[in-house]
Design an enzyme around this catalytic site. Structure first.
Site, short mmCIF file in Angstrom:
data_model
loop_
_atom_site.label_atom_id
_atom_site.label_comp_id
_atom_site.label_asym_id
_atom_site.label_seq_id
_atom_site.Cartn_x
_atom_site.Cartn_y
_atom_site.Cartn_z
CE LYS A 197 -3.35 -2.82 -0.08
NZ LYS A 197 -4.00 -3.53 1.13
C1 LIG Z 1 -5.21 -4.70 1.58
C2 LIG Z 1 -6.55 -4.37 1.47
C3 LIG Z 1 -7.32 -4.89 2.56
C4 LIG Z 1 -6.62 -5.41 3.91
O1 LIG Z 1 -5.87 -4.95 4.42
P1 LIG Z 1 -4.75 -5.63 5.63
O2 LIG Z 1 -4.00 -4.48 6.27
O3 LIG Z 1 -3.88 -6.51 4.53
O4 LIG Z 1 -5.54 -6.54 6.51
C5 LIG Z 1 -8.79 -4.77 2.50
N1 LIG Z 1 -9.36 -4.37 1.23
C6 LIG Z 1 -8.35 -4.18 0.29
C7 LIG Z 1 -9.22 -3.40 -1.09
C8 LIG Z 1 -7.10 -4.17 0.38
O5 LIG Z 1 -6.55 -3.90 -0.66
#
Ligand SMILES: *Cc1c(COP(=O)(O)O)cnc(C)c1O
Length: 399
Positions: A197
């Site tokens: 991210k």
């Molecule tokens: C990464 C992600 C999540 C979950 O986040 P985590 O920190 O990995 O638990 C939820 N929704 C979307 C669309 C994502 O890309």
């Protein structure tokens, strides 16, 4: 280049070194920030957590922010705070990671999958309206690839039907919708700090909200449902006393992680700017290729460009998506696919969801390929991807 033999057929790959689809950037400042916490009194439960929360709140313009051990845990907390329980329906998109609807299942609710818009790949507000029943409790839009969903329409539908909007903004830290920051628009907004991210804490997530009631619930949910707040205790046995008032979880994040998050957040502007520049370069360089469709951008949003997805026009190609994908991998380009529509997973099928619920999402899934995009890439990396795409597409084109 386009005339040379494909790597999948034994030719030389476009790149000597594999380019992943996403990757974090960690610099000396980040390392120093983490080491400072390691040498301090608090590894968890200390001041670094509140600092990260207040900086994310300031960045997004939200009043409150509560950090969690992951984005998924944060979504679970938001569903708890929203009061989602047995029998409640929650509308969301299938074009996302499983966490966007798993959080509803954790609370005993029922995800209702609504199809996406064929241009933006975001939740289609007209279909949202048509899917509301007396049991609908909330909507979880996902800002897919970093492009904000149609929030005005979604918020209006929510207000008319008394629904809570929880934005899954895992892709959209730093994105704007009609000049408003993502994070202060819906009732609650989730961010993720997984390493692919925009900024990372290793694992980690956050809920932002302007609602003080949700804020208190989120804090308490994060730590077993326990509170020490004197004004909210039923009893009081003495200065040691605390109460567990409902069943929460240990979803706490650490000071080690949040110190990294705060250090990363200082660079968010340059990270997003870099992603935008690279995405613009992709758009310029790939624009003339008839066999692929580039991501469509709404004029009134600013994407934070988490993912760059191209849609193959398979009717113009003598190849399957699987073959194009494998050919690009062999050229050492770390392509990926986002996402398998959630309800096609075996677990969801076991709950009774069936193929055909969201035909647009299903057909997009058949044609999508995610190209590498992260702030640590440079223009040459993009040009390698472009060369590989041109090489592979021209080889398989039937035009
Ligand atoms: C990464 C992600 C999540 C979950 O986040 P985590 O920190 O990995 O638990 C939820 N929704 C979307 C669309 C994502 O890309």
């Amino acid at each position: 280049m386009s005339k040379s033999r494909l790597a999948i057929h034994g030719g030389a790959p476009v790149r000597a070194q594999y380019l992943p689809y996403g990757q974090q950037i960690i610099d000396e400042e980040d390392i120093k920030a983490v080491v400072k916490v390691l040498q301090s009194d608090f590894l968890t439960g200390g001041p670094a957590i509140e600092q990260f929360e207040s900086e994310i709140a300031a960045f997004t313009g939200a009043k409150y922010a509560v950090a969690f051990s992951s984005g998924t845990a944060a979504l679970h907390g938001a569903c708890y705070a929203a009061g989602i329980g047995g029998g409640d329906e929650v509308i969301t998109t299938p074009m996302t990671f499983a966490a966007s609807s798993n959080c509803v299942l954790y609370q005993g609710g029922k995800p209702v999958f609504v199809d996406i818009d064929p241009l933006t790949y975001n939740l289609n507000p007209k279909l949202v309206q048509a899917s509301i029943t007396p049991n609908t409790k909330a909507i979880i839009p996902v800002h897919f690839t970093g492009q904000p969903a149609e929030l005005d329409e979604i918020m209006q539908i929510a207000r008319e039907h008394n629904l809570i909007v929880i934005e899954d903004a895992a892709h959209a830290l730093g994105a704007t919708y009609k000049n408003r920051s993502i994070g202060a628009i819906g009732d609650m907004t989730m961010f993720s700090f997984h390493p692919v991210k925009h900024i990372t804490t290793g694992e980690g997530g956050m809920i932002t909200t302007n609602n003080p009631v949700y804020y208190e619930k989120l804090l308490q949910f994060r730590t077993h449902g326990i509170t020490r707040d004197q004004s909210r205790l039923r009893d009081n046995h003495g200065p040691w006393y605390y109460e567990m008032q409902f069943l929460g979880f240990n979803y706490r994040i650490t000071d080690i992680q949040t110190s990294l998050g705060t250090s990363q957040l200082r660079k968010i502007g340059s990270f997003i700017e870099k992603r935008k520049q690279l995405a613009e370069l992709y758009i310029r360089e790939l624009g003339a290729i008839q066999e692929i469709i580039l991501p469509h951008q709404l004029p009134y949003v600013e994407s934070s460009w988490h993912l760059f997805i191209v849609k193959l026009q398979l009717s113009k190609l003598n190849a399957t998506r699987r073959l194009i994908f494998q050919a690009l991998q062999k050229e050492n380009i770390g392509v990926n696919v986002h996402y398998i529509p959630t309800y096609l997973h075996p677990y969801y099928e076991s709950l009774g969801f069936q193929k055909g619920i969201c035909p647009v999402a299903e057909s997009c899934y058949e044609e999508f390929i995610t190209l590498p995009l992260f702030a640590g890439m440079d223009q040459e990396d993009v040009m390698d991807v472009v060369a590989a795409v041109k090489k592979v597409i021209s080889h398989y084109s039937n035009q």
